[in-house]
Structures are given as structure tokens and as C-alpha cells.
Design a protein around this motif. Sequence first.
Motif, PDB file in Angstrom:
ATOM      1  N   GLY A 296      -3.188  16.335   4.481  1.00 56.75           N
ATOM      2  CA  GLY A 296      -2.148  16.435   3.465  1.00 56.75           C
ATOM      3  C   GLY A 296      -2.168  15.213   2.578  1.00 56.75           C
ATOM      4  N   PRO A 297      -1.755  15.347   1.347  1.00 58.54           N
ATOM      5  CA  PRO A 297      -1.774  14.220   0.417  1.00 58.54           C
ATOM      6  C   PRO A 297      -0.770  13.151   0.821  1.00 58.54           C
ATOM      7  CG  PRO A 297      -0.654  16.076  -0.559  1.00 58.54           C
ATOM      8  CD  PRO A 297      -1.214  16.562   0.732  1.00 58.54           C
ATOM      9  N   SER A 298      -1.098  11.893   0.559  1.00 62.20           N
ATOM     10  CA  SER A 298      -0.194  10.815   0.941  1.00 62.20           C
ATOM     11  C   SER A 298       0.915  10.632  -0.084  1.00 62.20           C
ATOM     12  CB  SER A 298      -0.973   9.511   1.123  1.00 62.20           C
ATOM     13  OG  SER A 298      -1.580   9.143  -0.084  1.00 62.20           O
TER      14      SER A 298
ATOM     15  N   ASP B 225      -4.625  10.228   2.145  1.00 60.85           N
ATOM     16  CA  ASP B 225      -4.333  11.135   3.261  1.00 60.85           C
ATOM     17  C   ASP B 225      -3.140  10.601   4.039  1.00 60.85           C
ATOM     18  OD1 ASP B 225      -6.524  12.932   5.404  1.00 60.85           O
ATOM     19  OD2 ASP B 225      -4.406  12.566   5.702  1.00 60.85           O
TER      20      ASP B 225
ATOM     21  N   HIS C  66     -11.201  13.680   1.355  1.00 56.64           N
ATOM     22  CA  HIS C  66      -9.897  13.188   0.904  1.00 56.64           C
ATOM     23  C   HIS C  66      -8.792  14.154   1.311  1.00 56.64           C
ATOM     24  CE1 HIS C  66     -10.974   9.767  -1.844  1.00 56.64           C
ATOM     25  NE2 HIS C  66     -12.144  10.247  -1.488  1.00 56.64           N
ATOM     26  N   ALA C  67      -7.676  13.569   1.777  1.00 52.58           N
ATOM     27  CA  ALA C  67      -6.440  14.316   2.020  1.00 52.58           C
ATOM     28  C   ALA C  67      -6.656  15.531   2.918  1.00 52.58           C
ATOM     29  CB  ALA C  67      -5.798  14.737   0.702  1.00 52.58           C
TER      30      ALA C  67
ATOM     31  N   VAL D  25      -3.444   2.321   7.630  1.00 48.38           N
ATOM     32  CA  VAL D  25      -2.705   2.451   6.373  1.00 48.38           C
ATOM     33  C   VAL D  25      -3.650   2.292   5.179  1.00 48.38           C
ATOM     34  CG1 VAL D  25      -0.923   1.389   4.933  1.00 48.38           C
ATOM     35  CG2 VAL D  25      -0.499   1.761   7.334  1.00 48.38           C
ATOM     36  N   THR D  26      -4.630   1.373   5.320  1.00 49.42           N
ATOM     37  CA  THR D  26      -5.583   1.177   4.225  1.00 49.42           C
ATOM     38  C   THR D  26      -6.419   2.431   3.993  1.00 49.42           C
ATOM     39  OG1 THR D  26      -5.689  -1.142   4.829  1.00 49.42           O
ATOM     40  CG2 THR D  26      -7.395  -0.321   3.376  1.00 49.42           C
ATOM     41  N   PHE D  27      -6.909   3.036   5.086  1.00 51.88           N
ATOM     42  CA  PHE D  27      -7.691   4.266   4.922  1.00 51.88           C
ATOM     43  C   PHE D  27      -6.821   5.383   4.367  1.00 51.88           C
ATOM     44  CE2 PHE D  27     -10.863   2.663   8.156  1.00 51.88           C
ATOM     45  CZ  PHE D  27     -11.864   2.519   7.215  1.00 51.88           C
ATOM     46  N   SER D  28      -5.548   5.400   4.785  1.00 56.97           N
ATOM     47  CA  SER D  28      -4.626   6.402   4.260  1.00 56.97           C
ATOM     48  C   SER D  28      -4.531   6.291   2.744  1.00 56.97           C
ATOM     49  CB  SER D  28      -3.255   6.216   4.906  1.00 56.97           C
ATOM     50  OG  SER D  28      -2.266   6.890   4.179  1.00 56.97           O
ATOM     51  N   ARG D  29      -4.489   5.044   2.247  1.00 54.84           N
ATOM     52  CA  ARG D  29      -4.392   4.862   0.796  1.00 54.84           C
ATOM     53  C   ARG D  29      -5.731   5.177   0.130  1.00 54.84           C
ATOM     54  NH1 ARG D  29      -4.490  -0.321  -2.826  1.00 54.84           N
ATOM     55  NH2 ARG D  29      -6.154  -0.664  -1.347  1.00 54.84           N
ATOM     56  N   MET D  30      -6.837   4.727   0.739  1.00 57.25           N
ATOM     57  CA  MET D  30      -8.141   4.912   0.100  1.00 57.25           C
ATOM     58  C   MET D  30      -8.519   6.383   0.005  1.00 57.25           C
ATOM     59  SD  MET D  30     -10.268   1.786   1.834  1.00 57.25           S
ATOM     60  CE  MET D  30     -11.711   1.628   0.810  1.00 57.25           C
ATOM     61  N   LEU D  31      -8.140   7.162   1.027  1.00 56.17           N
ATOM     62  CA  LEU D  31      -8.511   8.581   1.025  1.00 56.17           C
ATOM     63  C   LEU D  31      -7.357   9.470   0.570  1.00 56.17           C
ATOM     64  CD1 LEU D  31     -10.534   8.728   4.355  1.00 56.17           C
ATOM     65  CD2 LEU D  31     -11.424   8.630   2.047  1.00 56.17           C
TER      66      LEU D  31
ATOM     67  N   GLN E 211       0.826  -1.220   0.000  1.00 55.60           N
ATOM     68  CA  GLN E 211       0.000   0.000   0.000  1.00 55.60           C
ATOM     69  C   GLN E 211       0.855   1.263   0.000  1.00 55.60           C
ATOM     70  OE1 GLN E 211      -3.899  -0.357   1.738  1.00 55.60           O
ATOM     71  NE2 GLN E 211      -2.984  -1.624   3.299  1.00 55.60           N
TER      72      GLN E 211
END
Lengths: 209, 101
Positions: free
Chosen positions: A133-135, B56, A129-130, B48-54, A56
Motif C-alpha cells: 500500500g502507498p505510504s 510503501d 514500489h508500494a 522507515v527509510t525503505f518505506s520512504r524510498m519505495l 521522513q
Amino acid sequence: MLATVHPTIPDAATFALSAAIIIGGAFGVITSRNAVHAALSLVLTLFGVAVLFIEQQADFLAVVQVIVYAGAIVVLFLFVIMFLGVDRREDIAHEPLRGQRPMAFALIVVALGGVIALGVGAHWATGAHAVAGPSHLAGHPNVYVLGKSVFTTYLFAFEATAALLVIAVVGAVVLARRPRMEEKAEDTEREEEPAGVATGPSEREEAAE
Amino acid sequence: MSIPGEWYLILAAALFTIGALGLLLRRNVLVMFMCIELMLNAANLTFVTFSRMLGDIGGQVIVFFVLVVAAAEVVVGLGIVVAIFRRRANTSADDLHILKG
């Protein structure tokens, strides 16, 4: 967010293998009679989670997971198991509280079903979303984005964890320390031991000379 | 196309419930601590999954903090186990009924 996406075969294989390792390791932790085997199964699970972190795009966390969890925390567990000498088999067939196991299984099934039902009902990920901050920033690695966020937006929380770690270290020292009285009693016991038995390193050196 | 986030969330839910099951069933304090680690890891995977999905970064930062808290928790918890073992020579949670007032 239940769009029909078709993962590529390598991605799906990685996920399936990691999921099998994670679930297998987790069952190993809760079914091992020997605490050492449980700790080693825990390493499997932690490693599987690290693989899914990489899958991920959370590269830094995957590395930290392996170093801190599999490296430090599990070694600490193993150290305490060996230090206390409790690495013998325990009887897990014995059930001290009657009806505890069926009730635990029932509770777990209800909890898992409820969580998945809620997830399906809420379409899994909801929200803006974000926000923090953006990932991912184009041209910057994951460490850059994460580090920038930790040292700007979350600086206060980061400093708080530093205080937390110091308190934890002091607490561990205080807890594991022998009380004064006990220490003195052991010292006197040691002095009463016959002198001929003691072979400290200094005496051994003298003997060699 | 990568794996959909729902799969990860279901896996994390399963991991969390296995950890909770172990905490309910086992009586060795050390194994109970390991089950707590399993549950913390399930929560980390969810973050981590929510971080990827959103998209963020906040989810990953929280995982970072959870790792620190888990390390502190294990250190203090094992310190308590060592202190109890010194008096009782046993790591069974059942023996702690002596704490009853």
C-alpha cells in the motif's frame, strides 16, 4: 537510486544534528561506566531517531518512539537500575578475555564495511514500489494510512502482538516473583525483629492522636 | 529536495555496529540490553527509510511491531535480570558461567 539530489539547507542541518546526537548518544551508551548515564545517553539516541522519523514523514512512529521508548522503556531501565542499586561505577578498563576487544573492533569494521559495500553494490533500495500500500495518500494524515494498514492487511499480526504482550506480562510476573519458600523464611525473620523498632503508618497515626 | 535515503541507511548501519560493538565489549547485562535497543532502533530507522524510498507503508507497520516486540523483550529481560540479581547480587554477564552444565 544514486541520483545526485541536493538537499535543502534546513533538511541537511536537521539530518546532521540528529546524526550527531544519535552517534554521540550511542557512544555514550557503550562507554559510560555508570549504568544510569548509559540509560540517559540512550534517551538521546532514541530522540534523535524520532527526529529522523519526522524528517521522513513517519509522524505517528516518531510520537510512539518518544512515548514508548524514551518514556516507558528507558524509565523501566532506570527503575531496575535503581531497584537493584547497581548505579555505581564499574571498571571497564579491565579486560577479562584477552584479545576480545581487538577482535570485536575488527569484526565491527568488517561488518560495517560489508554492509555499506553491499548497499552501494545493490543501489540501496531495490524492489517493487508500494507493495503493501502507498505510504502517502493525498489528503490523509500519516496516522490514517498506517492505521488502515495495521487494521486490515496486518490485522492478524496485530492480534498476535496482543497475545505476545500478555505472555510477556505474565512471564515478567512469574520471573520477578519470589519463590514461596523464600517468602516464608523472610516472614519469620521479620517477626523475630524487636517489636519496638517497627513504626508502621498505623502506629504513627496512633502516636499522633 | 529532502535528504537522500542512502545517508539514512549509512547512519543506521553505523548505529547498528555501535550497538553490536557495545554488546561484544560490555559485561553489564543492563548495558547489553541497552545495546540491543540501539540495534533495534537502527533496524527501525532502516525500515522507515525503505518505506520512504519505495513509497510503501509496510516498512512503517513493521516498525510498529518492532516497538511492541522490543517492549516485551525488555520486560522479560529485566525480569530475568532481577531474578538473577536476587541470587548473585551482581549484573555481570561473566557471573552466569554458573549456568554451564
